[in-house]
Write a protein that holds these residues in place. Structure first.
Motif, PDB file in Angstrom:
ATOM      1  N   ALA A   1       0.843  -1.205   0.000  1.00  0.00           N
ATOM      2  CA  ALA A   1       0.000   0.000   0.000  1.00  0.00           C
ATOM      3  C   ALA A   1       0.876   1.252   0.000  1.00  0.00           C
ATOM      4  O   ALA A   1       0.590   2.226  -0.702  1.00  0.00           O
ATOM      5  CB  ALA A   1      -0.927  -0.008   1.215  1.00  0.00           C
ATOM      6  N   GLY A   2       1.961   1.219   0.780  1.00  0.00           N
ATOM      7  CA  GLY A   2       2.905   2.339   0.783  1.00  0.00           C
ATOM      8  C   GLY A   2       3.557   2.543  -0.572  1.00  0.00           C
ATOM      9  O   GLY A   2       3.825   3.675  -0.994  1.00  0.00           O
ATOM     10  N   GLN A   3       3.804   1.446  -1.275  1.00  0.00           N
ATOM     11  CA  GLN A   3       4.369   1.523  -2.618  1.00  0.00           C
ATOM     12  C   GLN A   3       3.387   2.192  -3.577  1.00  0.00           C
ATOM     13  O   GLN A   3       3.777   3.062  -4.368  1.00  0.00           O
ATOM     14  CB  GLN A   3       4.721   0.118  -3.099  1.00  0.00           C
ATOM     15  N   ILE A   4       2.119   1.806  -3.518  1.00  0.00           N
ATOM     16  CA  ILE A   4       1.112   2.442  -4.383  1.00  0.00           C
ATOM     17  C   ILE A   4       0.993   3.926  -4.028  1.00  0.00           C
ATOM     18  O   ILE A   4       0.879   4.779  -4.914  1.00  0.00           O
ATOM     19  CB  ILE A   4      -0.246   1.726  -4.272  1.00  0.00           C
TER      20      ILE A   4
ATOM     21  N   SER B   1      12.874   3.006  -1.702  1.00  0.00           N
ATOM     22  CA  SER B   1      12.384   2.012  -0.742  1.00  0.00           C
ATOM     23  C   SER B   1      12.338   2.545   0.690  1.00  0.00           C
ATOM     24  O   SER B   1      11.375   2.245   1.408  1.00  0.00           O
ATOM     25  CB  SER B   1      13.186   0.708  -0.829  1.00  0.00           C
ATOM     26  N   PRO B   2      13.315   3.352   1.168  1.00  0.00           N
ATOM     27  CA  PRO B   2      13.161   3.898   2.518  1.00  0.00           C
ATOM     28  C   PRO B   2      11.912   4.767   2.687  1.00  0.00           C
ATOM     29  O   PRO B   2      11.257   4.723   3.728  1.00  0.00           O
ATOM     30  CB  PRO B   2      14.447   4.704   2.729  1.00  0.00           C
ATOM     31  N   LYS B   3      11.557   5.535   1.661  1.00  0.00           N
ATOM     32  CA  LYS B   3      10.326   6.339   1.752  1.00  0.00           C
ATOM     33  C   LYS B   3       9.113   5.443   1.931  1.00  0.00           C
ATOM     34  O   LYS B   3       8.211   5.736   2.710  1.00  0.00           O
ATOM     35  CB  LYS B   3      10.141   7.191   0.499  1.00  0.00           C
ATOM     36  N   ILE B   4       9.092   4.350   1.181  1.00  0.00           N
ATOM     37  CA  ILE B   4       7.959   3.430   1.266  1.00  0.00           C
ATOM     38  C   ILE B   4       7.931   2.724   2.610  1.00  0.00           C
ATOM     39  O   ILE B   4       6.905   2.702   3.297  1.00  0.00           O
ATOM     40  CB  ILE B   4       8.015   2.401   0.120  1.00  0.00           C
ATOM     41  N   LEU B   5       9.052   2.150   3.017  1.00  0.00           N
ATOM     42  CA  LEU B   5       9.078   1.285   4.200  1.00  0.00           C
ATOM     43  C   LEU B   5       9.135   2.045   5.514  1.00  0.00           C
ATOM     44  O   LEU B   5       8.608   1.568   6.524  1.00  0.00           O
ATOM     45  CB  LEU B   5      10.263   0.319   4.100  1.00  0.00           C
ATOM     46  N   LEU B   6       9.750   3.225   5.535  1.00  0.00           N
ATOM     47  CA  LEU B   6       9.883   3.977   6.777  1.00  0.00           C
ATOM     48  C   LEU B   6       8.877   5.106   6.913  1.00  0.00           C
ATOM     49  O   LEU B   6       8.741   5.680   7.989  1.00  0.00           O
ATOM     50  CB  LEU B   6      11.301   4.550   6.899  1.00  0.00           C
ATOM     51  N   LYS B   7       8.177   5.422   5.840  1.00  0.00           N
ATOM     52  CA  LYS B   7       7.221   6.530   5.893  1.00  0.00           C
ATOM     53  C   LYS B   7       5.825   6.096   5.448  1.00  0.00           C
ATOM     54  O   LYS B   7       4.911   5.997   6.259  1.00  0.00           O
ATOM     55  CB  LYS B   7       7.724   7.687   5.034  1.00  0.00           C
ATOM     56  N   HIS B   8       5.661   5.814   4.148  1.00  0.00           N
ATOM     57  CA  HIS B   8       4.311   5.551   3.627  1.00  0.00           C
ATOM     58  C   HIS B   8       3.690   4.288   4.217  1.00  0.00           C
ATOM     59  O   HIS B   8       2.474   4.249   4.450  1.00  0.00           O
ATOM     60  CB  HIS B   8       4.324   5.466   2.107  1.00  0.00           C
ATOM     61  N   GLN B   9       4.472   3.257   4.438  1.00  0.00           N
ATOM     62  CA  GLN B   9       3.943   2.011   5.002  1.00  0.00           C
ATOM     63  C   GLN B   9       3.220   2.256   6.326  1.00  0.00           C
ATOM     64  O   GLN B   9       2.207   1.618   6.620  1.00  0.00           O
ATOM     65  CB  GLN B   9       5.089   1.014   5.207  1.00  0.00           C
TER      66      GLN B   9
END
Length: 198
Positions: free
Chosen positions: A55-58, A178-186
């Motif tokens: 979901a964070g990736q989308i 990937s850090p934006k996705i995994l540490l923020k958006h996720q």
């Protein structure tokens, strides 16, 4: 270029976490796709599935805009480039190539995430997700070249910053993707399932 120390990564994580993440609400557009994303992620990754990461990736790719078209020609929720969409569709044998169809985009995006995840190795699940997402963004070939130059190719922290021969702007985008996705958006979607890297 010297390798960033653990302090650099801790500072990045704190900056991302403190950057209004907790104040962000789940976008209304995301809610209509939650059930399908959950089904696809459980089918490809098992239960409990890493739904928040995808979901964070989308969120990162399209901000849940099904008709999104980037300046480079990427399409749909998961921002497939036309050639990648055609290849994924042929590999999975789904019929028509429809990256602007949200159902197709989620199915293909989760399938592609799993395909990449199965082809990268890491010390931890977090390392593997970083490498898989980096590959989604920039290509598996560049990830493999980056790993070949790394003193510890199974560690994202030791490897993610290495430029394998791409433009500096592309390297910056890829190493922060990937850090934006995994540490923020996720974190916005943490109630949707199992998070990774936490």
């Amino acid at each position: 270029m010297s390798r960033p120390g653990i302090g650099h990564w801790v500072a990045c994580a704190i900056a991302l976490l403190c950057g209004n993440v907790m104040a962000q609400a789940i976008p209304a557009a995301a809610l209509q796709y939650r059930a399908q994303l959950t089904r696809e992620a459980q089918f490809r990754f098992g239960i409990p599935a890493p739904v928040p990461a995808i979901a964070g990736q989308i969120h990162q790719e399209s901000l849940w805009r099904a008709q999104a078209v980037s300046r480079t020609g990427a399409l749909g929720l998961m921002q497939f480039m036309p050639a990648t969409a055609k290849w994924a569709n042929e590999a999975a044998a789904w019929g028509a190539v429809e990256p602007l169809n949200p159902t197709w985009s989620i199915r293909a995006g989760v399938w592609y995430d799993r395909w990449l995840y199965d082809r990268v190795k890491g010390h931890t699940e977090c390392d593997r997700w970083n490498f898989a997402l980096s590959s989604y963004n920039g290509g598996l070939g560049w990830t493999n070249r980056r790993k070949a130059r790394s003193p510890d190719p199974l560690s994202w922290q030791a490897t993610g910053f290495i430029n394998p021969g791409i433009l500096a702007s592309n390297q910056h985008e890829n190493e922060t993707y990937s850090p934006k996705i995994l540490l923020k958006h996720q974190l916005i979607y943490s109630s949707w399932g199992r998070t990774v890297c936490h």
